[in-house]
Design a protein around this motif. Sequence first.
Motif, mmCIF file in Angstrom:
data_model
loop_
_atom_site.group_PDB
_atom_site.id
_atom_site.type_symbol
_atom_site.label_atom_id
_atom_site.label_comp_id
_atom_site.label_asym_id
_atom_site.label_seq_id
_atom_site.Cartn_x
_atom_site.Cartn_y
_atom_site.Cartn_z
ATOM 1 N N SER A 175 -10.261 -5.634 -1.617
ATOM 2 C CA SER A 175 -10.424 -7.005 -1.157
ATOM 3 C C SER A 175 -8.985 -7.510 -1.108
ATOM 4 N N THR A 176 -8.736 -8.602 -0.422
ATOM 5 C CA THR A 176 -7.359 -9.092 -0.371
ATOM 6 C C THR A 176 -6.814 -9.421 -1.766
ATOM 7 N N PRO A 177 -7.575 -10.150 -2.612
ATOM 8 C CA PRO A 177 -6.993 -10.479 -3.931
ATOM 9 C C PRO A 177 -6.689 -9.249 -4.786
ATOM 10 N N THR A 178 -7.595 -8.267 -4.765
ATOM 11 C CA THR A 178 -7.325 -7.092 -5.619
ATOM 12 C C THR A 178 -6.229 -6.224 -5.009
ATOM 13 N N ALA A 179 -6.227 -6.085 -3.677
ATOM 14 C CA ALA A 179 -5.178 -5.271 -3.040
ATOM 15 C C ALA A 179 -3.800 -5.837 -3.348
ATOM 16 N N LEU A 180 -3.706 -7.163 -3.405
ATOM 17 C CA LEU A 180 -2.399 -7.784 -3.648
ATOM 18 C C LEU A 180 -2.094 -7.931 -5.138
ATOM 19 N N SER A 181 -3.013 -7.480 -6.001
ATOM 20 C CA SER A 181 -2.811 -7.658 -7.444
ATOM 21 C C SER A 181 -2.805 -6.358 -8.232
ATOM 22 N N ALA A 182 -3.191 -5.245 -7.585
ATOM 23 C CA ALA A 182 -3.265 -3.967 -8.302
ATOM 24 C C ALA A 182 -1.868 -3.506 -8.702
ATOM 25 N N HIS A 183 -1.757 -3.020 -9.934
ATOM 26 C CA HIS A 183 -0.469 -2.472 -10.370
ATOM 27 C C HIS A 183 -0.401 -0.972 -10.177
ATOM 28 N N GLN A 184 -1.557 -0.328 -10.233
ATOM 29 C CA GLN A 184 -1.582 1.119 -9.962
ATOM 30 C C GLN A 184 -2.951 1.475 -9.399
ATOM 31 N N LEU A 185 -2.970 2.505 -8.547
ATOM 32 C CA LEU A 185 -4.235 2.874 -7.899
ATOM 33 C C LEU A 185 -4.487 4.370 -8.049
ATOM 34 N N ASP A 186 -4.289 4.876 -9.271
ATOM 35 C CA ASP A 186 -4.506 6.304 -9.513
ATOM 36 C C ASP A 186 -5.937 6.678 -9.180
ATOM 37 N N GLY A 187 -6.099 7.742 -8.440
ATOM 38 C CA GLY A 187 -7.431 8.241 -8.095
ATOM 39 C C GLY A 187 -8.006 7.610 -6.833
ATOM 40 N N VAL A 188 -7.367 6.555 -6.349
ATOM 41 C CA VAL A 188 -7.831 5.887 -5.121
ATOM 42 C C VAL A 188 -7.143 6.548 -3.927
ATOM 43 N N THR A 189 -7.899 6.759 -2.845
ATOM 44 C CA THR A 189 -7.277 7.348 -1.654
ATOM 45 C C THR A 189 -7.005 6.313 -0.580
ATOM 46 N N GLU A 190 -7.838 5.243 -0.551
ATOM 47 C CA GLU A 190 -7.571 4.226 0.472
ATOM 48 C C GLU A 190 -7.981 2.842 -0.018
ATOM 49 N N VAL A 191 -7.309 1.849 0.552
ATOM 50 C CA VAL A 191 -7.605 0.442 0.252
ATOM 51 C C VAL A 191 -7.997 -0.246 1.553
ATOM 52 N N ARG A 192 -8.966 -1.167 1.406
ATOM 53 C CA ARG A 192 -9.365 -1.995 2.565
ATOM 54 C C ARG A 192 -9.089 -3.466 2.227
ATOM 55 N N ALA A 193 -8.590 -4.195 3.197
ATOM 56 C CA ALA A 193 -8.486 -5.654 3.052
ATOM 57 C C ALA A 193 -8.551 -6.261 4.439
ATOM 58 N N GLY A 194 -9.027 -7.504 4.510
ATOM 59 C CA GLY A 194 -9.230 -8.127 5.808
ATOM 60 C C GLY A 194 -8.512 -9.445 5.967
ATOM 61 N N VAL A 195 -8.857 -10.401 5.102
ATOM 62 C CA VAL A 195 -8.417 -11.777 5.343
ATOM 63 C C VAL A 195 -6.902 -11.950 5.173
ATOM 64 N N TYR A 196 -6.249 -11.008 4.477
ATOM 65 C CA TYR A 196 -4.794 -11.074 4.264
ATOM 66 C C TYR A 196 -4.035 -11.239 5.577
ATOM 67 N N MET A 221 0.833 -1.209 0.000
ATOM 68 C CA MET A 221 0.000 0.000 0.000
ATOM 69 C C MET A 221 0.867 1.259 0.000
ATOM 70 N N ASP A 222 1.952 1.214 0.776
ATOM 71 C CA ASP A 222 2.865 2.360 0.803
ATOM 72 C C ASP A 222 3.461 2.586 -0.584
ATOM 73 N N SER A 223 3.820 1.491 -1.253
ATOM 74 C CA SER A 223 4.454 1.680 -2.568
ATOM 75 C C SER A 223 3.430 2.116 -3.620
ATOM 76 N N LEU A 224 2.156 1.791 -3.404
ATOM 77 C CA LEU A 224 1.123 2.250 -4.347
ATOM 78 C C LEU A 224 0.613 3.647 -3.973
ATOM 79 N N GLY A 225 1.075 4.179 -2.855
ATOM 80 C CA GLY A 225 0.757 5.560 -2.481
ATOM 81 C C GLY A 225 -0.655 5.758 -1.962
ATOM 82 N N VAL A 226 -1.198 4.751 -1.282
ATOM 83 C CA VAL A 226 -2.560 4.876 -0.739
ATOM 84 C C VAL A 226 -2.560 4.589 0.767
ATOM 85 N N ARG A 227 -3.554 5.160 1.443
ATOM 86 C CA ARG A 227 -3.759 4.822 2.853
ATOM 87 C C ARG A 227 -4.334 3.410 2.930
ATOM 88 N N PHE A 228 -4.104 2.745 4.040
ATOM 89 C CA PHE A 228 -4.624 1.391 4.207
ATOM 90 C C PHE A 228 -5.507 1.327 5.453
#
Length: 373
Positions: free
Chosen positions: A210-231, A29-36
């Motif tokens: 979601s855990t699968p998308t959070a761990l698979s996104a290559h870029q998150l332009d326009g996104v401010t935060e990501v949520r994941a749980g089961v990870y 998340m830090d490397s994609l530049g979003v809050r978690f």
Amino acid sequence: MNMTELDTPAALIDAVQMDRNIARMQKRMDSLGVRFRPHVKTSKCFEVARRQRDAGAQGVTVSTLKEAVQFFDAGFDDVLYAVGIAKAKLPQARALRERGCRLTIVVDSLAAALAVVADGHGFEVMIEVDTDGHRAGVRPDEDRLIQIGRTLHEGGALLKGVMTHAGGSYALNTPEALTAMAEQERAGCVAAAERLRAAGLPCPEVSVGSTPTALSAHQLDGVTEVRAGVYVFNDLVMANVGVCGIDEIALSVLATVIGHQAEKGWALTDAGWMAMSRDRGTQAQALDYGYGAVCDASGAPIEGFIVSSANQEHGIVSWRDGSVCPDIEQRLPLGLQLRILPNHACATAAQFPTYSVLGAEGSVTTWERFHGW
Ligand SMILES: Cc1ncc(COP(=O)(O)O)c(C=O)c1O
């Protein structure tokens, strides 16, 4: 206490692996530049959430108002209740905000938006967006997205933004499909935010995950935060999806071998479905693990063995391929402790009132978790 002294079945957290899972996600998340903002419904446990926060997470996501209250009381004051609000729950949500909790609620209908503004409190609200047809939400291109936004904004609520959860990712199992789903989730949610802004409405936050998308996104332009749980624990479903290895699953059920049916190649354990949960999430996936994958007490998989069937308090361990293990009594002797990896960590954890937490030095401590609504 050490592990051999534990009463079984017990929900065992491998704290070293859990910390690795937390660090892995936070680093991404830090490397994609979003809050978690972790979804704490997986653990429902303060000690776990504290470790997520210490690693850099900001705020928590909850799935019940009870979780919101419990986490607020434990010092987490920035809480997203990520399930569409029922009108009858507004007084409870309001009471929590009046105690100082920065609680955000979620709507995906005009009726719910009207109920929220009728309350008159000035709630902070996100609009849920449907980016994959999986569950709830307004599709990004629907007219009612703007109607809901306008109703909230003009009615005195604070329109905080849009949120989505690409639960459709659980059905995927290739990196390409997962990356495409992560991009679909991102693009759909950002498109909804842009439509609201183009209509003159505020929409500062864009929350996905979601855990699968959070761990698979290559870029998150326009996104401010990501949520994941089961990870935080990982599980066999996530291993089948392909976003973790079996050796990265931090939650297991510690069980004891209590008997055999040698001619059938069965070992019986004291971890039935009451301990593992009824969740058979791997049934529809490439590798069906029954009610769980069998590991030895150190956590090393015992190849080929699964919990092939379960009664309430009995687990039946046998070979996955249905053949009869000829020396089951020698391979898995009476009294042996096993660790059973769960299909779905959130569901298995929910069967237990506490976690037994195995630290690096081999000692076990107890962490509370909570239940109910
Ligand atoms: C709204 C919402 N956000 C985030 C999550 C986290 O998903 P996962 O457990 O795959 O990380 C969930 C899980 O159900 C959810 O419902």
